[in-house]
Design a protein around this motif. Sequence first.
Motif, PDB file in Angstrom:
ATOM      1  N   ARG A  40       0.858  -1.185   0.000  1.00  0.00           N
ATOM      2  CA  ARG A  40       0.000   0.000   0.000  1.00  0.00           C
ATOM      3  C   ARG A  40       0.892   1.231   0.000  1.00  0.00           C
ATOM      4  NH1 ARG A  40      -5.257   0.725   0.400  1.00  0.00           N
ATOM      5  NH2 ARG A  40      -6.050   2.789   0.996  1.00  0.00           N
ATOM      6  N   LEU A  41       0.683   2.099  -0.971  1.00  0.00           N
ATOM      7  CA  LEU A  41       1.464   3.328  -1.074  1.00  0.00           C
ATOM      8  C   LEU A  41       0.502   4.459  -1.397  1.00  0.00           C
ATOM      9  CD1 LEU A  41       4.300   4.580  -1.020  1.00  0.00           C
ATOM     10  CD2 LEU A  41       4.418   4.216  -3.482  1.00  0.00           C
ATOM     11  N   GLY A  42       0.531   5.495  -0.569  1.00  0.00           N
ATOM     12  CA  GLY A  42      -0.453   6.548  -0.743  1.00  0.00           C
ATOM     13  C   GLY A  42      -1.816   6.029  -0.358  1.00  0.00           C
ATOM     14  N   ASP A  43      -2.769   6.082  -1.283  1.00  0.00           N
ATOM     15  CA  ASP A  43      -4.139   5.699  -0.959  1.00  0.00           C
ATOM     16  C   ASP A  43      -4.572   4.401  -1.628  1.00  0.00           C
ATOM     17  OD1 ASP A  43      -4.075   6.677  -3.493  1.00  0.00           O
ATOM     18  OD2 ASP A  43      -5.827   7.981  -3.306  1.00  0.00           O
ATOM     19  N   GLY A  44      -3.589   3.525  -1.991  1.00  0.00           N
ATOM     20  CA  GLY A  44      -3.988   2.284  -2.620  1.00  0.00           C
ATOM     21  C   GLY A  44      -2.831   1.357  -2.881  1.00  0.00           C
ATOM     22  N   PRO A  45      -3.099   0.221  -3.562  1.00  0.00           N
ATOM     23  CA  PRO A  45      -2.066  -0.791  -3.782  1.00  0.00           C
ATOM     24  C   PRO A  45      -1.154  -0.427  -4.949  1.00  0.00           C
ATOM     25  CG  PRO A  45      -4.148  -1.512  -4.707  1.00  0.00           C
ATOM     26  CD  PRO A  45      -4.424  -0.219  -4.022  1.00  0.00           C
ATOM     27  N   LEU A  46       0.080  -0.912  -4.866  1.00  0.00           N
ATOM     28  CA  LEU A  46       1.044  -0.748  -5.947  1.00  0.00           C
ATOM     29  C   LEU A  46       1.993  -1.938  -5.924  1.00  0.00           C
ATOM     30  CD1 LEU A  46       2.114   1.251  -8.189  1.00  0.00           C
ATOM     31  CD2 LEU A  46       3.833   1.939  -6.498  1.00  0.00           C
ATOM     32  N   ASP A  47       2.272  -2.496  -7.088  1.00  0.00           N
ATOM     33  CA  ASP A  47       3.225  -3.598  -7.183  1.00  0.00           C
ATOM     34  C   ASP A  47       4.645  -3.050  -7.106  1.00  0.00           C
ATOM     35  OD1 ASP A  47       1.666  -5.992  -7.468  1.00  0.00           O
ATOM     36  OD2 ASP A  47       1.058  -5.269  -9.451  1.00  0.00           O
ATOM     37  N   VAL A  48       5.485  -3.729  -6.324  1.00  0.00           N
ATOM     38  CA  VAL A  48       6.895  -3.329  -6.224  1.00  0.00           C
ATOM     39  C   VAL A  48       7.813  -4.433  -6.743  1.00  0.00           C
ATOM     40  CG1 VAL A  48       6.589  -1.636  -4.390  1.00  0.00           C
ATOM     41  CG2 VAL A  48       6.941  -4.052  -3.788  1.00  0.00           C
ATOM     42  N   GLY A  49       7.232  -5.424  -7.394  1.00  0.00           N
ATOM     43  CA  GLY A  49       7.983  -6.416  -8.144  1.00  0.00           C
ATOM     44  C   GLY A  49       7.519  -6.315  -9.587  1.00  0.00           C
ATOM     45  N   ALA A  50       7.286  -7.434 -10.218  1.00  0.00           N
ATOM     46  CA  ALA A  50       6.687  -7.397 -11.548  1.00  0.00           C
ATOM     47  C   ALA A  50       5.344  -6.682 -11.456  1.00  0.00           C
ATOM     48  CB  ALA A  50       6.500  -8.816 -12.084  1.00  0.00           C
TER      49      ALA A  50
END
Length: 452
Positions: free
Chosen positions: A50-60
Motif C-alpha cells: 500500500r502506497l499513498g491511498d492504494g495498492p502498488l506492485d513493487v515487483g513485476a
Amino acid sequence: MTSVRRVAVVGGGITGLTAAYRLRTALGPDVDVVVVEASDRLGGTLRTVRLGDGPLDVGAEAFIGRRPEIPALMAELGIADQLVHPAGKRPLIYSGNALHPLPAGTLMGIPSSASSVVGLVDDATRRTIEAEPDSPLRWEPGQDMSVADLVGGRFGEQVLHRSVDPLLGGVYSGLSGSIGVRAALPTLAAALDDSATSLTAAISAALPPPSSGPVFGALRGGYGVLIEKLVSATRAHTMLGTSVTSIRRESSGWHVDPIGSVDAVVLAVPAPALARILSDAVPAAAAAAAEIELASAVVVAMALPHDVALPDNSGVLVATDAGLETKAFTLSSRKWTHLAERSVSLVRASLGRFGDTRALDWTDETLIDVARQDLRRVSGIDVDPSASVVQRWRGGLPQYAPGHLDRVAAISAAVADVDGLAVAGAWSQGVGVPACVSSATRAAAAVCEVAR
C-alpha cells in the motif's frame, strides 16, 4: 506410483502457487498439498504494497498482453474483472543528458535500420549501421553468443549502451553481455539460422508483425489479488521460513528434508536452489542448474504530489553510459489509467543490474535519495515523496546467458527420467509471469501423469 496422498511444492512464488493450484484441481480435495517456502511470505518476486491511498506492485507489475496464461488463470479464479491495460503511452530513453523517444523498428532495442536510432546515437554509429549489410556475417546455424558480441561488433557500442541494454535491464536486470541471443531472442536466432545475409536483414525478418491489441496487462488491485486467490483455492498446508536442503528417493515416493515423506515433489525454486536440492538425487540436473546465474535489483516506489509535472510517457529507460545509478523509472500514474485516478502521482525507480549488487547494501534513505536525485536529473522534478517503499530483490532474475537453452534441456532431460519429480521456474521457459504460470502448469501435469 498409482496414487498421490501427499505432494510437496517447494517454492511459494507464482510458479509454486500455480503448480499447487493445478495439483489441487487435478488430484482432488483429499490430497495433502504442502507448499514449502524459505522466506517469510508467499508470492516470490510478486509483491503488492500500500502506497499513498492504494495498492502498488513493487515487483513485476505487468504481463505480456498477447500471452493467454494470466487472463485465463484470472478467469478460473473469478477475478477477470481485475484485468486492466495501460494507457498506451510510449517510454523514453535518457541518454546524453536528454530524453529521446524509444526507437521504433527495433527488436529488444536492436535497430532494423539506422533511421531507428537517429538522435540517440552519433553520426559515426549511424554510418556503421548503414554499412553493416556490406560486411560478411559469420554465423553457424545452431550457434549462440551474447547479444553484446553479436550486436556490438556490427552496430557499435552506443547501440548497446543506449538502446539494447536499457531494454534488457528491464526484462532480465541484465546486460547485453550477460544475455544470449538464442534464449532471449529466439526469432532473431531463427532468422540468423535461416542464412540471413546481415544482422540488419535478420532483425527485419525477426520483427513481430504489427498488433492493434494491448501490449501489456495488469491487475487493478496488483498481483497480490492473484496471489491471495491462488492461496485460497489451493487449500494447501503452507510452511514459511523453511528451506528444503535435499530430497532423496524412498521405496514409494520421496523424502524431502526437512518435511518428511511425500509421494511427489514439484521444485519451483531459483536455479541455484535447484542445484543444491538435486545435488544428490539428480546430479546431472544439478550440474546444469548450477551454471545459471542470477541478477539482483532494487525497486524504490515513491508517492509524489498529484499535480507534479511527470512526463506524459509510460516511463524512462536509462542508457548504461548516462552516468546514473537508476536504470529505469516507471511513471506508473502515466502508464496505467487506474493509477492516474489516485490522489498521488506514483513513480517506481529501478536500480541494479547483473554483476552490480551495490544498491542492495545501501540504506533505504540512501536509495530514496539516489532515486530522487536521478529523477530530478532525468525530468527536472525536485520534490520530496510523501511516502515511499524500498523493495530489495536478491537474486530475483535468472540470466539467459549463451547456452541457456542447452542447460534447460539438460535439466529437463535428467528430471524426466525420475518418477514423481518435476521442476519449474523463471529459469526454464521465460522470466515473465505468464511463462512462470506455463512452466508450473507443465510441471503439475507431469506429476499428475505419473500419479495416474
